[in-house]
Design a protein around this motif. Structure first.
Motif, PDB file in Angstrom:
ATOM      1  N   ALA A   1      -5.263   3.337  -0.810  1.00 50.71           N
ATOM      2  CA  ALA A   1      -6.235   2.484  -0.125  1.00 50.71           C
ATOM      3  C   ALA A   1      -7.555   2.548  -0.892  1.00 50.71           C
ATOM      4  O   ALA A   1      -7.767   3.452  -1.706  1.00 50.71           O
ATOM      5  CB  ALA A   1      -6.441   2.962   1.312  1.00 50.71           C
ATOM      6  N   HIS A   2      -8.437   1.587  -0.630  1.00 50.57           N
ATOM      7  CA  HIS A   2      -9.751   1.598  -1.277  1.00 50.57           C
ATOM      8  C   HIS A   2     -10.599   2.761  -0.783  1.00 50.57           C
ATOM      9  O   HIS A   2     -11.378   3.328  -1.548  1.00 50.57           O
ATOM     10  CB  HIS A   2     -10.498   0.278  -1.013  1.00 50.57           C
ATOM     11  CG  HIS A   2      -9.920  -0.878  -1.757  1.00 50.57           C
ATOM     12  ND1 HIS A   2     -10.055  -1.033  -3.114  1.00 50.57           N
ATOM     13  CD2 HIS A   2      -9.211  -1.938  -1.330  1.00 50.57           C
ATOM     14  CE1 HIS A   2      -9.439  -2.131  -3.493  1.00 50.57           C
ATOM     15  NE2 HIS A   2      -8.914  -2.706  -2.427  1.00 50.57           N
ATOM     16  N   SER A   3     -10.460   3.092   0.499  1.00 50.80           N
ATOM     17  CA  SER A   3     -11.318   4.117   1.102  1.00 50.80           C
ATOM     18  C   SER A   3     -10.586   4.722   2.294  1.00 50.80           C
ATOM     19  O   SER A   3      -9.543   4.222   2.722  1.00 50.80           O
ATOM     20  CB  SER A   3     -12.631   3.479   1.572  1.00 50.80           C
ATOM     21  OG  SER A   3     -12.354   2.535   2.609  1.00 50.80           O
TER      22      SER A   3
ATOM     23  N   PHE B   1      -5.357   0.431   7.814  1.00 47.75           N
ATOM     24  CA  PHE B   1      -3.949   0.220   7.458  1.00 47.75           C
ATOM     25  C   PHE B   1      -3.040   0.936   8.446  1.00 47.75           C
ATOM     26  O   PHE B   1      -2.071   0.348   8.950  1.00 47.75           O
ATOM     27  CB  PHE B   1      -3.688   0.712   6.022  1.00 47.75           C
ATOM     28  CG  PHE B   1      -2.226   0.813   5.694  1.00 47.75           C
ATOM     29  CD1 PHE B   1      -1.470  -0.329   5.439  1.00 47.75           C
ATOM     30  CD2 PHE B   1      -1.589   2.049   5.652  1.00 47.75           C
ATOM     31  CE1 PHE B   1      -0.123  -0.236   5.143  1.00 47.75           C
ATOM     32  CE2 PHE B   1      -0.244   2.152   5.366  1.00 47.75           C
ATOM     33  CZ  PHE B   1       0.500   1.008   5.110  1.00 47.75           C
TER      34      PHE B   1
ATOM     35  N   GLU C   1     -11.693   4.562   5.258  1.00 48.71           N
ATOM     36  CA  GLU C   1     -11.788   3.558   6.323  1.00 48.71           C
ATOM     37  C   GLU C   1     -10.685   2.509   6.181  1.00 48.71           C
ATOM     38  O   GLU C   1     -10.071   2.114   7.179  1.00 48.71           O
ATOM     39  CB  GLU C   1     -13.171   2.885   6.300  1.00 48.71           C
ATOM     40  CG  GLU C   1     -14.326   3.808   6.643  1.00 48.71           C
ATOM     41  CD  GLU C   1     -14.780   4.700   5.488  1.00 48.71           C
ATOM     42  OE1 GLU C   1     -15.514   5.668   5.767  1.00 48.71           O
ATOM     43  OE2 GLU C   1     -14.395   4.454   4.328  1.00 48.71           O
ATOM     44  N   ASP C   2     -10.439   2.075   4.966  1.00 48.68           N
ATOM     45  CA  ASP C   2      -9.356   1.109   4.737  1.00 48.68           C
ATOM     46  C   ASP C   2      -8.001   1.725   5.053  1.00 48.68           C
ATOM     47  O   ASP C   2      -7.113   1.056   5.586  1.00 48.68           O
ATOM     48  CB  ASP C   2      -9.376   0.599   3.295  1.00 48.68           C
ATOM     49  CG  ASP C   2     -10.512  -0.365   3.029  1.00 48.68           C
ATOM     50  OD1 ASP C   2     -11.068  -0.918   4.005  1.00 48.68           O
ATOM     51  OD2 ASP C   2     -10.848  -0.568   1.849  1.00 48.68           O
ATOM     52  N   TYR C   3      -7.834   2.992   4.713  1.00 50.84           N
ATOM     53  CA  TYR C   3      -6.587   3.681   5.037  1.00 50.84           C
ATOM     54  C   TYR C   3      -6.400   3.712   6.559  1.00 50.84           C
ATOM     55  O   TYR C   3      -5.311   3.432   7.065  1.00 50.84           O
ATOM     56  CB  TYR C   3      -6.573   5.107   4.467  1.00 50.84           C
ATOM     57  CG  TYR C   3      -5.518   5.957   5.117  1.00 50.84           C
ATOM     58  CD1 TYR C   3      -4.168   5.763   4.822  1.00 50.84           C
ATOM     59  CD2 TYR C   3      -5.853   6.905   6.081  1.00 50.84           C
ATOM     60  CE1 TYR C   3      -3.183   6.511   5.460  1.00 50.84           C
ATOM     61  CE2 TYR C   3      -4.885   7.651   6.705  1.00 50.84           C
ATOM     62  CZ  TYR C   3      -3.549   7.454   6.397  1.00 50.84           C
ATOM     63  OH  TYR C   3      -2.589   8.188   7.037  1.00 50.84           O
TER      64      TYR C   3
ATOM     65  N   GLU D   1       0.823  -1.211   0.000  1.00 54.95           N
ATOM     66  CA  GLU D   1       0.000   0.000   0.000  1.00 54.95           C
ATOM     67  C   GLU D   1       0.859   1.263   0.000  1.00 54.95           C
ATOM     68  O   GLU D   1       0.395   2.323  -0.390  1.00 54.95           O
ATOM     69  CB  GLU D   1      -0.913   0.053   1.243  1.00 54.95           C
ATOM     70  CG  GLU D   1      -1.869  -1.105   1.364  1.00 54.95           C
ATOM     71  CD  GLU D   1      -1.301  -2.283   2.151  1.00 54.95           C
ATOM     72  OE1 GLU D   1      -2.108  -3.104   2.619  1.00 54.95           O
ATOM     73  OE2 GLU D   1      -0.072  -2.400   2.313  1.00 54.95           O
TER      74      GLU D   1
END
Length: 159
Positions: free
Chosen positions: A113-115, A122, A117-119, A94
Motif C-alpha cells: 500500500a502507499h501508506s 484496503f 492509512e491506505d492499507y 495489492e
C-alpha cells in the motif's frame, strides 16, 4: 516430479539468478556447449520447470510503499469457504502473495500500500467484501532484510 541431473539444476539456478543470460553465457556458467545447453533449457521450459521470466523492479525508486504481512483466519472452515476466499483474494492487485497455512492461521498475505492509512482502507474494504474473514492481524515491514531470490536447488533437490 521430473527427473533432473546436476546440469539441469545448474541451469535452473543460473536462470533464477539472471533470466536474461544469453545462450552462450549460460553454457559457460554450466559447463556445456551452447547447443546442448539450449536444448536442455528448452526442455526445462517445456516441462514448466521454468514457468516464466520477470524483471525485478526496485519500487522504492518509484514510490514510497508500505509492505504488510497479514495473517487471516476465516469465520467458517468448510471447503466452500476456502474456495470463496481464495477465488476473491486473487482479484486484489495489492495482495502480492497469498499462502494457505496449517496450524491455527488460515492464510498469510503479503500486501503493498502507499501508506498505513491506505492499507487500513484496503482492509476495511476487504472486510466489507464479505469473503469470510473472521480475524486478521497486521505485521508491518520495517526493513526488508532478505528478499526471495530463488530456491536453493542444490540444497533441496536430491538427485
Amino acid at each position: 516430479m521430473f527427473k533432473v541431473d546436476k546440469t539441469d539444476i545448474a541451469i535452473l539456478e543460473a536462470m533464477q539468478r539472471d533470466g536474461r543470460l544469453t545462450r552462450v553465457k549460460l553454457s559457460e556458467v554450466v559447463g556445456l556447449s551452447p547447443t546442448p545447453c539450449h536444448e536442455r533449457l528448452k526442455r526445462l521450459e517445456k516441462q514448466r520447470l521454468i514457468q516464466s521470466y520477470h524483471a525485478k523492479v526496485d519500487v522504492s525508486q518509484l514510490a514510497k510503499v508500505t509492505l504488510v504481512y497479514v495473517t487471516v483466519t476465516l469465520g467458517s472452515h468448510r471447503a466452500a469457504d476456502f474456495t470463496i476466499f481464495e477465488r476473491n483474494i486473487k482479484r486484489y492487485p495489492e495482495v502480492l502473495e497469498c499462502n494457505a497455512l496449517g496450524g491455527g492461521i488460515d492464510y498469510i498475505l503479503k500486501v503493498v500500500a502507499h501508506s498505513i492509512e491506505d492499507y487500513q482502507a484496503f482492509m476495511e474494504g476487504l472486510l466489507e467484501s464479505n469473503i469470510g474473514i473472521h480475524e486478521y492481524y497486521s505485521h508491518f515491514v520495517t526493513k526488508p532484510v532478505k528478499e526471495y531470490s530463488g530456491y536453493p536447488l542444490t540444497e533441496i533437490v536430491t538427485l
